[in-house]
Design a protein around this motif. Structure first.
Motif, PDB file in Angstrom:
ATOM      1  N   ILE A 106       0.843  -1.204   0.000  1.00 26.95           N
ATOM      2  CA  ILE A 106       0.000   0.000   0.000  1.00 26.95           C
ATOM      3  C   ILE A 106       0.876   1.251   0.000  1.00 26.95           C
ATOM      4  O   ILE A 106       1.900   1.313   0.656  1.00 26.95           O
ATOM      5  N   ILE A 107       0.439   2.225  -0.785  1.00 30.82           N
ATOM      6  CA  ILE A 107       1.163   3.498  -0.872  1.00 30.82           C
ATOM      7  C   ILE A 107       0.152   4.616  -0.667  1.00 30.82           C
ATOM      8  O   ILE A 107      -0.714   4.848  -1.519  1.00 30.82           O
ATOM      9  N   SER A 108       0.258   5.272   0.472  1.00 35.73           N
ATOM     10  CA  SER A 108      -0.643   6.391   0.758  1.00 35.73           C
ATOM     11  C   SER A 108      -0.037   7.651   0.165  1.00 35.73           C
ATOM     12  O   SER A 108       1.019   8.107   0.606  1.00 35.73           O
ATOM     13  N   LYS A 109      -0.699   8.169  -0.840  1.00 36.56           N
ATOM     14  CA  LYS A 109      -0.126   9.312  -1.566  1.00 36.56           C
ATOM     15  C   LYS A 109      -1.238  10.160  -2.160  1.00 36.56           C
ATOM     16  O   LYS A 109      -2.196   9.636  -2.725  1.00 36.56           O
ATOM     17  N   ASP A 110      -1.095  11.462  -2.024  1.00 33.85           N
ATOM     18  CA  ASP A 110      -2.017  12.384  -2.690  1.00 33.85           C
ATOM     19  C   ASP A 110      -1.468  12.647  -4.085  1.00 33.85           C
ATOM     20  O   ASP A 110      -0.516  13.410  -4.263  1.00 33.85           O
ATOM     21  N   LEU A 111      -2.073  12.010  -5.067  1.00 33.24           N
ATOM     22  CA  LEU A 111      -1.558  12.092  -6.443  1.00 33.24           C
ATOM     23  C   LEU A 111      -1.822  13.444  -7.098  1.00 33.24           C
ATOM     24  O   LEU A 111      -1.364  13.681  -8.216  1.00 33.24           O
ATOM     25  N   SER A 112      -2.537  14.323  -6.408  1.00 35.70           N
ATOM     26  CA  SER A 112      -2.741  15.657  -6.986  1.00 35.70           C
ATOM     27  C   SER A 112      -1.557  16.581  -6.657  1.00 35.70           C
ATOM     28  O   SER A 112      -1.507  17.713  -7.128  1.00 35.70           O
ATOM     29  N   GLN A 113      -0.624  16.058  -5.843  1.00 35.65           N
ATOM     30  CA  GLN A 113       0.559  16.857  -5.511  1.00 35.65           C
ATOM     31  C   GLN A 113       1.635  16.682  -6.591  1.00 35.65           C
ATOM     32  O   GLN A 113       1.853  15.572  -7.072  1.00 35.65           O
ATOM     33  N   ILE A 114       2.285  17.778  -6.931  1.00 38.92           N
ATOM     34  CA  ILE A 114       3.361  17.705  -7.928  1.00 38.92           C
ATOM     35  C   ILE A 114       4.461  16.777  -7.405  1.00 38.92           C
ATOM     36  O   ILE A 114       4.864  16.883  -6.245  1.00 38.92           O
ATOM     37  N   GLY A 115       4.914  15.871  -8.262  1.00 35.95           N
ATOM     38  CA  GLY A 115       5.996  14.955  -7.884  1.00 35.95           C
ATOM     39  C   GLY A 115       5.499  13.641  -7.296  1.00 35.95           C
ATOM     40  O   GLY A 115       6.286  12.711  -7.112  1.00 35.95           O
ATOM     41  N   ILE A 173      -3.185   0.440 -13.606  1.00 36.66           N
ATOM     42  CA  ILE A 173      -4.557   0.955 -13.737  1.00 36.66           C
ATOM     43  C   ILE A 173      -4.616   2.374 -13.166  1.00 36.66           C
ATOM     44  O   ILE A 173      -4.555   2.577 -11.947  1.00 36.66           O
ATOM     45  N   ASN A 174      -4.686   3.335 -14.068  1.00 39.35           N
ATOM     46  CA  ASN A 174      -4.809   4.739 -13.679  1.00 39.35           C
ATOM     47  C   ASN A 174      -6.294   5.050 -13.513  1.00 39.35           C
ATOM     48  O   ASN A 174      -6.983   5.399 -14.471  1.00 39.35           O
ATOM     49  N   ASN A 175      -6.763   4.889 -12.270  1.00 35.01           N
ATOM     50  CA  ASN A 175      -8.200   5.016 -12.019  1.00 35.01           C
ATOM     51  C   ASN A 175      -8.549   6.244 -11.178  1.00 35.01           C
ATOM     52  O   ASN A 175      -9.634   6.811 -11.325  1.00 35.01           O
ATOM     53  N   ALA A 176      -7.655   6.677 -10.300  1.00 35.82           N
ATOM     54  CA  ALA A 176      -7.975   7.778  -9.372  1.00 35.82           C
ATOM     55  C   ALA A 176      -8.394   9.021 -10.143  1.00 35.82           C
ATOM     56  O   ALA A 176      -7.770   9.383 -11.149  1.00 35.82           O
ATOM     57  N   GLY A 177      -9.459   9.634  -9.673  1.00 34.29           N
ATOM     58  CA  GLY A 177      -9.928  10.850 -10.335  1.00 34.29           C
ATOM     59  C   GLY A 177     -11.121  11.398  -9.591  1.00 34.29           C
ATOM     60  O   GLY A 177     -11.749  10.688  -8.795  1.00 34.29           O
ATOM     61  N   GLN A 231      -4.418  18.162 -12.011  1.00 37.88           N
ATOM     62  CA  GLN A 231      -3.204  17.459 -11.540  1.00 37.88           C
ATOM     63  C   GLN A 231      -3.445  15.956 -11.424  1.00 37.88           C
ATOM     64  O   GLN A 231      -2.621  15.154 -11.846  1.00 37.88           O
ATOM     65  N   LEU A 232      -4.598  15.600 -10.821  1.00 40.24           N
ATOM     66  CA  LEU A 232      -4.887  14.176 -10.577  1.00 40.24           C
ATOM     67  C   LEU A 232      -5.333  13.474 -11.859  1.00 40.24           C
ATOM     68  O   LEU A 232      -4.756  12.453 -12.260  1.00 40.24           O
ATOM     69  N   ASN A 233      -6.375  14.039 -12.492  1.00 37.36           N
ATOM     70  CA  ASN A 233      -6.987  13.343 -13.631  1.00 37.36           C
ATOM     71  C   ASN A 233      -6.069  13.293 -14.846  1.00 37.36           C
ATOM     72  O   ASN A 233      -6.142  12.358 -15.646  1.00 37.36           O
ATOM     73  N   ILE A 234      -5.212  14.310 -14.992  1.00 41.43           N
ATOM     74  CA  ILE A 234      -4.348  14.380 -16.172  1.00 41.43           C
ATOM     75  C   ILE A 234      -2.873  14.129 -15.837  1.00 41.43           C
ATOM     76  O   ILE A 234      -2.263  13.207 -16.353  1.00 41.43           O
ATOM     77  N   ARG A 235      -2.325  14.975 -14.970  1.00 39.96           N
ATOM     78  CA  ARG A 235      -0.866  14.952 -14.799  1.00 39.96           C
ATOM     79  C   ARG A 235      -0.373  13.654 -14.150  1.00 39.96           C
ATOM     80  O   ARG A 235       0.582  13.038 -14.642  1.00 39.96           O
ATOM     81  N   ALA A 236      -1.027  13.243 -13.053  1.00 44.37           N
ATOM     82  CA  ALA A 236      -0.579  12.027 -12.367  1.00 44.37           C
ATOM     83  C   ALA A 236      -0.705  10.815 -13.293  1.00 44.37           C
ATOM     84  O   ALA A 236       0.200   9.974 -13.369  1.00 44.37           O
ATOM     85  N   ALA A 247     -11.637  14.086 -21.703  1.00 39.83           N
ATOM     86  CA  ALA A 247     -11.337  14.131 -23.146  1.00 39.83           C
ATOM     87  C   ALA A 247      -9.839  13.939 -23.354  1.00 39.83           C
ATOM     88  O   ALA A 247      -9.402  13.245 -24.285  1.00 39.83           O
ATOM     89  N   TYR A 248      -9.046  14.524 -22.465  1.00 42.65           N
ATOM     90  CA  TYR A 248      -7.588  14.336 -22.523  1.00 42.65           C
ATOM     91  C   TYR A 248      -7.239  12.851 -22.345  1.00 42.65           C
ATOM     92  O   TYR A 248      -6.448  12.297 -23.120  1.00 42.65           O
ATOM     93  N   VAL A 249      -7.836  12.229 -21.325  1.00 44.25           N
ATOM     94  CA  VAL A 249      -7.486  10.826 -21.031  1.00 44.25           C
ATOM     95  C   VAL A 249      -7.808   9.933 -22.233  1.00 44.25           C
ATOM     96  O   VAL A 249      -7.010   9.068 -22.619  1.00 44.25           O
ATOM     97  N   LEU A 250      -8.970  10.178 -22.856  1.00 45.41           N
ATOM     98  CA  LEU A 250      -9.356   9.377 -24.026  1.00 45.41           C
ATOM     99  C   LEU A 250      -8.384   9.606 -25.186  1.00 45.41           C
ATOM    100  O   LEU A 250      -7.851   8.649 -25.773  1.00 45.41           O
TER     101      LEU A 250
END
Ligand SMILES: NC(=O)c1ccc[n+]([C@@H]2O[C@H](COP(=O)([O-])OP(=O)(O)OC[C@H]3O[C@@H](n4cnc5c(N)ncnc54)[C@H](OP(=O)(O)O)[C@@H]3O)[C@@H](O)[C@H]2O)c1
Length: 252
Positions: A53-62, A82-86, A106-111, A153-156
């Protein structure tokens, strides 16, 4: 040796259904989300497979790079990403908090993009698979959820392009486009009560569709017949009309 799947947004909704599906097939799991307690509870419930398990806020840069480095350091070989978080936000663009909207990007696109980039070389080496979770929102502009629809739309677009770029490599890219689904998403986005969310489907059904498409190497999967018709109609109707219709469906 069991294969390993990394799932972001694993603590609830569609992501948690992926956890159940992949564990039932004997996969080892690497689970990413913010809620440490929920991650620990999930880990506790699986004794016969390896769960990291990795507890991480994926909306944070890095954050995506940090996840990759943790996995590398632990010498875990990832076979499926599986990039599911959003998350989404309902409301007029001008009214919504810009920091929250930026976090969504940040989350839906960058991460999603960065995780794909970091894990791609080893996924190619391992003859692996990628599943990106977009939405039926990917097919049209979404007044009242403008940023959310644009992120999907970006993800698709990104996933379809990547699938083609990698078509002669030993990795597949699948993009899952669900319609309204019973998860925490509706409440978090404040979209419950809209016409769009009148009849959400079960998350387990959505995850199964995604799983089957991923395993067969299909590029785009839209869940549900009506959603397929909607996506198709959006491609030939005038964009301005589609935007008006979407605003009507999203309104409460
Ligand atoms: N439900 C729908 O109607 C629907 C329709 C189409 C597409 N989708 C897409 O499906 C995906 C999954 O959503 P869901 O419906 O299953 O919603 P959900 O039940 O709210 O699950 C979201 C998951 O993402 C995690 N997450 C949220 N923010 C995060 C962050 N900053 N960093 C790391 N993890 C984070 C959450 O865990 P923590 O809170 O522990 O971080 C949770 O595990 C999303 O990409 C969503 O856009 C949903």
């Amino acid at each position: 040796m069991n294969n390993t799947v990394l799932i972001t947004g694993a603590t609830s909704g569609i992501g948690y259904e992926f956890v159940k599906l992949f564990s039932s097939k004997g996969y080892n799991l690497v689970l990413v989300a913010r809620n440490q307690k929920k991650l620990e509870d999930i880990k506790q419930s699986y004794q016969d497979i390896n769960v990291t398990i990795i507890s991480k806020d994926l909306s944070q840069i890095g954050a995506a790079k940090e996840v990759y480095e943790i996995v590398e350091k632990a010498s875990i070989r990832i076979d499926i990403l599986i990039n599911n978080a959003g998350f989404g936000l309902f409301g007029e663009f001008i009214e919504l908090d810009i920091q929250k909207q930026s976090q969504m990007i940040q989350l839906n696109i960058r991460a999603l993009t960065e995780l794909t980039h970091y894990f791609l070389p080893s996924l190619i080496e391992n003859k692996g698979k990628i599943l990106n979770v977009a939405s039926t929102a990917a097919f049209q502009p979404g007044p009242l959820m403008a940023i959310y629809f644009a992120t999907k739309a970006y993800v698709l677009s990104f996933s379809e392009a990547l699938a083609e770029e990698l078509s002669d490599r030993s990795v597949t890219v699948t993009v899952l486009c669900p319609g309204p689904t019973k998860t925490n998403f509706g409440q978090a986005a404040n979209i419950e009560g809209s016409k769009l969310f009148s009849r959400p489907v079960d998350a387990s059904w959505v995850a199964k569709k995604g799983y089957n498409a991923l395993m067969s190497g299909k590029t785009v999967v839209i869940t549900g017949g009506l959603n397929k018709v909607g996506a198709l109609a959006s491609s030939f109707l005038p964009r301005k009309l589609v935007a008006k219709m979407t605003k009507f469906i999203l309104s409460k």
